[in-house]
Scaffold this active site. Structure first.
Site, PDB file in Angstrom:
ATOM      1  N   LYS A 260      47.030  86.453  22.721  1.00 59.28           N
ATOM      2  CA  LYS A 260      47.009  84.987  23.028  1.00 59.28           C
ATOM      3  C   LYS A 260      45.258  85.165  23.166  1.00 59.28           C
ATOM      4  CE  LYS A 260      45.767  83.617  26.568  1.00 59.28           C
ATOM      5  NZ  LYS A 260      44.489  83.382  27.635  1.00 59.28           N
TER       6      LYS A 260
ATOM      7  N   THR B 290      38.429  86.948  26.967  1.00 59.19           N
ATOM      8  CA  THR B 290      39.708  86.238  27.169  1.00 59.19           C
ATOM      9  C   THR B 290      40.688  86.077  26.411  1.00 59.19           C
ATOM     10  OG1 THR B 290      39.234  84.764  29.133  1.00 59.19           O
ATOM     11  CG2 THR B 290      40.990  84.265  27.992  1.00 59.19           C
TER      12      THR B 290
ATOM     13  N   ASN C 170      36.928  72.399  28.326  1.00 58.23           N
ATOM     14  CA  ASN C 170      36.501  73.317  29.472  1.00 58.23           C
ATOM     15  C   ASN C 170      35.988  72.383  30.734  1.00 58.23           C
ATOM     16  OD1 ASN C 170      36.659  76.287  28.726  1.00 58.23           O
ATOM     17  ND2 ASN C 170      36.016  75.328  26.819  1.00 58.23           N
TER      18      ASN C 170
END
Length: 408
Positions: free
Chosen positions: A184, A195, A403
């Site tokens: 992911k 991330t 975001n």
């Protein structure tokens, strides 16, 4: 790494973490997120040799700290439990206690020792996990209705728009060895483990030390060569589990098929990395930068990452603007002593800069090329024999939208 014939490696685009013998996976919705699956697992029939690489962010999340401590006990892992929607990062002592409780709960369900469970989280930073929901999920997650590889792949996602999977098979000592992976990652992605979560399984028989050596080398060529936005997260890691159930002789660096195995592991890692880069938040294009002719591999990597990390390059590609000046500028501030009069730059098949001067090209042709889903930039430094490839994506209006409202 010596070249390996593609005939020796069979690619299974739809294969994933349960392709290797002895692995199962599943996932469910426990209530961390509103509707989507948010709790997943991978389990091996037997304890597996394990290797991991972790975020370089100083603020490592509680699950990472616990997992690294657990692996250090005997370099084996039998199960992974992962939640999405909440990173359990910057949560202090309570966050660590919650990670320990998750580890104990899943180990109890499986009837295995606690240190054989790796704990992973991804999502919003700075919020405590809703442990009542998580514990209820762990109590139910091994029920047959939740055992499905598809469930696992969905349960690990956050802002991702698609699942990311890849697998290969190859022959070692006459045995079929499988390597499968799922990952992911969409935003807060930058080289040095950002991330993203990567889970790779294999039924190869290999010792921890050699597996760790291979993963570290491969990560520097794959996962550490991608960027989306220049942010390095608190939670990210790649874990490789090898349970040995393929029955091959133990792989070491002296094994005749060592390079074949490494090539298979690299291919899985590279494809997962590229899928993460392509799925950057709001992205419309995968950008690949190939740097050749560097005086060292590290120099080639630095130049490639400098280009792929440039917001000006990324926005120009989104706007289909063949602004080669932004590429040259990114090379110039990479920290690598480049000789401008030896430099060559091409956007796809179109040479745009050579020997310190711009090249003549038809702008409309390059603009049309920049509309493609995959954009390639070629840099020739002409200072040596080393090369490296970096991957990223364009930077769009949607990245800002996603975001700006991530927590709401």
């Amino acid at each position: 790494m010596p070249a390996i014939s593609t005939k020796e490696i069979v690619v299974l685009e739809e294969g994933s973490v349960t392709l290797p013998n002895g692995f199962t996976a599943g996932g469910m919705h426990c209530g961390i997120k509103r509707k989507r699956l948010d709790l997943g697992y991978i389990v091996s029939e037997v304890p597996a040799a394990v290797a991991g690489v972790y975020t370089t962010n100083i603020f490592q999340a509680a699950p990472l700290l616990l997992t690294q401590e657990s692996i250090a006990k005997e370099n084996k892992i039998q199960a992974i439990i992962v939640n999405s929607g909440n990173a359990n990062a910057c949560t202090g002592e309570q966050g660590l206690l919650d990670a320990i409780e998750i580890q104990k709960g899943f180990a109890s369900q499986l009837g295995i020792q606690e240190h054989l469970v790796a704990v992973t989280s991804t999502g919003v930073i700075g919020e405590l996990l809703p442990m009542d929901k998580v514990k209820s999920g762990i109590d139910q997650i091994l029920l047959p209705e939740y055992e499905a590889e598809e469930n696992f792949k969905q349960a690990i996602l956050t802002t991702d728009t698609c699942i990311k999977q890849f697998a290969v098979q190859l022959k070692i000592d006459g045995k079929t060895v499988s390597i499968g992976g799922a990952a992911k990652g969409s935003g807060m992605i930058h080289p040095n483990m950002a991330t993203m979560l990567g889970f790779i399984t294999t039924d190869a028989n290999i010792a921890h030390e050699d597996l760790h050596s291979a993963l570290k080398d491969i990560t520097n060529q794959t996962f550490n060569m991608i960027t989306v936005d220049g942010d390095t997260s608190t939670n990210d890691m790649v874990l490789v589990l090898a349970n040995g159930l393929a029955g091959n002789d133990q792989l070491t660096k002296d094994h005749p098929d060592w390079e074949l195995f490494k090539s298979g592991l690299k291919l899985v890692s590279e494809e997962l990395a590229k899928k993460i880069a392509r799925d950057g938040e709001g992205a419309t294009k995968l950008v690949e930068v190939q740097v050749n002719g560097a005086f060292s591999h590290d120099a080639a990597r630095a130049v490639g990452k400098s280009i792929i990390s440039s917001n000006l390059v990324k926005t120009a590609i989104y706007g289909t603007d063949p602004n080669w000046g932004r590429i040259v500028t990114a090379i110039g501030y990479s920290g690598i002593p480049v000789e401008p009069n030896k430099l060559k730059v091409a956007i796809g098949p179109y040479k745009v800069f050579e020997n310190g001067l711009p090249c003549s090209f038809v702008e409309e042709e390059v603009k049309e090329y920049l509309e493609m889903e995959t954009v390639k930039i070629l840099v020739e430094l002409n200072q040596g024999e080393e090369s490296a490839t970096a991957w990223g994506c364009d930077l769009t209006y949607d990245y800002v939208k996603i975001n700006a409202s991530y927590r709401t």
